[in-house]
Design a protein around this motif. Structure first.
Motif, mmCIF file in Angstrom:
data_model
loop_
_atom_site.group_PDB
_atom_site.id
_atom_site.type_symbol
_atom_site.label_atom_id
_atom_site.label_comp_id
_atom_site.label_asym_id
_atom_site.label_seq_id
_atom_site.Cartn_x
_atom_site.Cartn_y
_atom_site.Cartn_z
ATOM 1 N N ASN A 43 2.535 -26.629 62.311
ATOM 2 C CA ASN A 43 3.394 -26.995 61.331
ATOM 3 C C ASN A 43 2.629 -27.652 60.079
ATOM 4 O O ASN A 43 1.661 -28.155 60.177
ATOM 5 N N HIS A 44 2.987 -27.689 58.915
ATOM 6 C CA HIS A 44 2.359 -27.838 57.518
ATOM 7 C C HIS A 44 2.815 -29.364 57.277
ATOM 8 O O HIS A 44 2.046 -29.708 56.193
ATOM 9 N N PHE A 45 3.372 -30.055 58.029
ATOM 10 C CA PHE A 45 3.722 -31.286 57.401
ATOM 11 C C PHE A 45 2.438 -32.073 57.279
ATOM 12 O O PHE A 45 2.182 -32.720 56.244
ATOM 13 N N TRP A 46 1.522 -32.376 58.342
ATOM 14 C CA TRP A 46 0.554 -33.290 58.305
ATOM 15 C C TRP A 46 -0.638 -32.993 57.135
ATOM 16 O O TRP A 46 -0.689 -33.713 56.366
ATOM 17 N N PRO A 47 -0.780 -31.390 57.189
ATOM 18 C CA PRO A 47 -1.821 -31.189 56.054
ATOM 19 C C PRO A 47 -1.136 -31.505 54.472
ATOM 20 O O PRO A 47 -1.771 -31.881 53.674
ATOM 21 N N ILE A 48 0.014 -31.311 54.323
ATOM 22 C CA ILE A 48 0.817 -31.598 53.039
ATOM 23 C C ILE A 48 0.855 -33.056 52.887
ATOM 24 O O ILE A 48 0.512 -33.314 51.624
ATOM 25 N N VAL A 140 17.392 -38.845 46.832
ATOM 26 C CA VAL A 140 17.415 -37.813 48.213
ATOM 27 C C VAL A 140 16.807 -36.558 47.452
ATOM 28 O O VAL A 140 17.262 -36.116 46.446
ATOM 29 N N LEU A 141 15.795 -36.097 48.133
ATOM 30 C CA LEU A 141 15.080 -34.842 47.886
ATOM 31 C C LEU A 141 15.270 -33.781 48.986
ATOM 32 O O LEU A 141 15.030 -34.170 49.942
ATOM 33 N N LYS A 142 15.497 -32.664 48.635
ATOM 34 C CA LYS A 142 15.364 -31.540 49.646
ATOM 35 C C LYS A 142 14.350 -30.771 49.292
ATOM 36 O O LYS A 142 14.173 -29.977 48.388
ATOM 37 N N LEU A 143 13.254 -30.642 49.908
ATOM 38 C CA LEU A 143 12.232 -29.726 49.897
ATOM 39 C C LEU A 143 12.070 -28.885 51.193
ATOM 40 O O LEU A 143 12.674 -28.894 52.099
ATOM 41 N N PRO A 144 11.120 -27.699 50.840
ATOM 42 C CA PRO A 144 10.821 -26.934 51.771
ATOM 43 C C PRO A 144 10.516 -27.112 53.026
ATOM 44 O O PRO A 144 9.733 -28.089 53.053
ATOM 45 N N SER A 145 11.074 -26.642 54.163
ATOM 46 C CA SER A 145 10.546 -27.002 55.422
ATOM 47 C C SER A 145 9.284 -26.743 55.670
ATOM 48 O O SER A 145 8.400 -25.734 54.927
ATOM 49 N N THR A 146 8.476 -27.776 56.151
ATOM 50 C CA THR A 146 6.966 -27.447 56.790
ATOM 51 C C THR A 146 6.848 -26.529 57.958
ATOM 52 O O THR A 146 5.628 -26.472 58.499
ATOM 53 N N SER A 147 7.994 -26.010 58.534
ATOM 54 C CA SER A 147 7.726 -25.150 59.545
ATOM 55 C C SER A 147 6.645 -24.030 59.198
ATOM 56 O O SER A 147 6.773 -23.431 57.884
ATOM 57 N N GLY A 156 3.785 -19.416 52.828
ATOM 58 C CA GLY A 156 2.991 -20.332 53.594
ATOM 59 C C GLY A 156 2.729 -21.713 52.965
ATOM 60 O O GLY A 156 3.366 -22.156 52.254
ATOM 61 N N LEU A 157 1.553 -22.271 53.646
ATOM 62 C CA LEU A 157 1.071 -23.533 53.454
ATOM 63 C C LEU A 157 0.902 -23.903 51.935
ATOM 64 O O LEU A 157 1.422 -24.925 51.483
ATOM 65 N N GLU A 158 0.084 -23.043 51.307
ATOM 66 C CA GLU A 158 -0.123 -23.295 49.955
ATOM 67 C C GLU A 158 1.065 -23.187 48.802
ATOM 68 O O GLU A 158 1.228 -24.248 48.164
ATOM 69 N N GLU A 159 2.238 -22.369 49.237
ATOM 70 C CA GLU A 159 3.310 -22.501 48.302
ATOM 71 C C GLU A 159 4.065 -23.482 48.733
ATOM 72 O O GLU A 159 4.832 -24.166 47.916
ATOM 73 N N LYS A 160 4.134 -24.059 49.950
ATOM 74 C CA LYS A 160 5.091 -25.025 50.277
ATOM 75 C C LYS A 160 4.587 -26.447 49.893
ATOM 76 O O LYS A 160 5.008 -27.429 49.328
ATOM 77 N N ALA A 161 3.121 -26.654 49.917
ATOM 78 C CA ALA A 161 2.192 -27.541 49.325
ATOM 79 C C ALA A 161 2.452 -27.996 48.084
ATOM 80 O O ALA A 161 2.707 -28.997 47.483
#
Length: 178
Positions: A43-48, A140-147, A156-161
């Motif tokens: 999951n990309h949450f913690w790196p982001i 309230v913000l809707k952001l891409p899922s970090t899944s 992937g991670l870079e685009e989501k970050a």
């Protein structure tokens, strides 16, 4: 014979310093098994999240990650308290019961921003609490899922970050030393 695959959310991670509430939908099976928010290794949450605050790499210890989040005024929870689900996909969620987001906001009035981690989180918040005054008085913000599962817009991670950093930079600016 039918077996129930009911899963339950974890308690919120929040304290009086919390200014930003990050909301997932329902933790996946790996996270629930470990009793850890964003506990799946991919999951990309913690790196982001760490990048938001100028850190290169998340702490190895989950407890240190939670301390880092709280020290930066951030809380973690989910929009779904319980649901039927086989596996980890949001698309498989059935019979969702919402968490008491308005109650949390009343208890922690310093929260000024709600960040929904993905569409299911946002849709659940909007459907169950979107007209609640406690939610309406926050941004309230809707952001891409970090899944780790790629989407059409965020592979992937870079685009989501990049999407997370762009959306959140006005809110975390000046908070690097919080």
């Amino acid at each position: 014979m039918t077996t129930s695959n009911k899963v339950y959310a974890m308690p919120p991670v929040v304290d009086a310093r919390s200014r930003i509430l990050f909301l997932g939908s329902m933790p996946g099976t790996a996270s629930l098994a470990a009793s850890r928010y964003y506990g799946h290794a991919r999951n990309h949450f913690w790196p982001i999240f760490y990048r938001l605050y100028g850190a290169d790499t998340p702490d190895a210890s989950y407890e240190d990650r939670l301390r880092f989040a709280l020290a930066h005024g951030c809380a973690l929870w989910d929009t779904i308290a319980a649901c039927e689900r086989e596996g980890s996909l949001d698309a498989d969620i059935r019979e969702a019961e919402p968490t008491d987001i308005p109650g949390l906001l009343l208890a922690y009035p310093n929260i000024e921003l709600i960040v929904c981690n993905g569409g299911k989180s946002y849709d659940t918040l909007a459907r169950h609490h979107g007209r609640n005054p406690e939610v309406q008085r926050r941004v309230v913000l809707k952001l891409p899922s970090t899944s780790p599962i790629p989407t059409r817009q965020h592979k992937g991670l870079e685009e989501k970050a990049a999407a997370w950093l762009e959306a959140l930079s006005p809110f975390v600016k000046g908070r690097l030393d919080a």
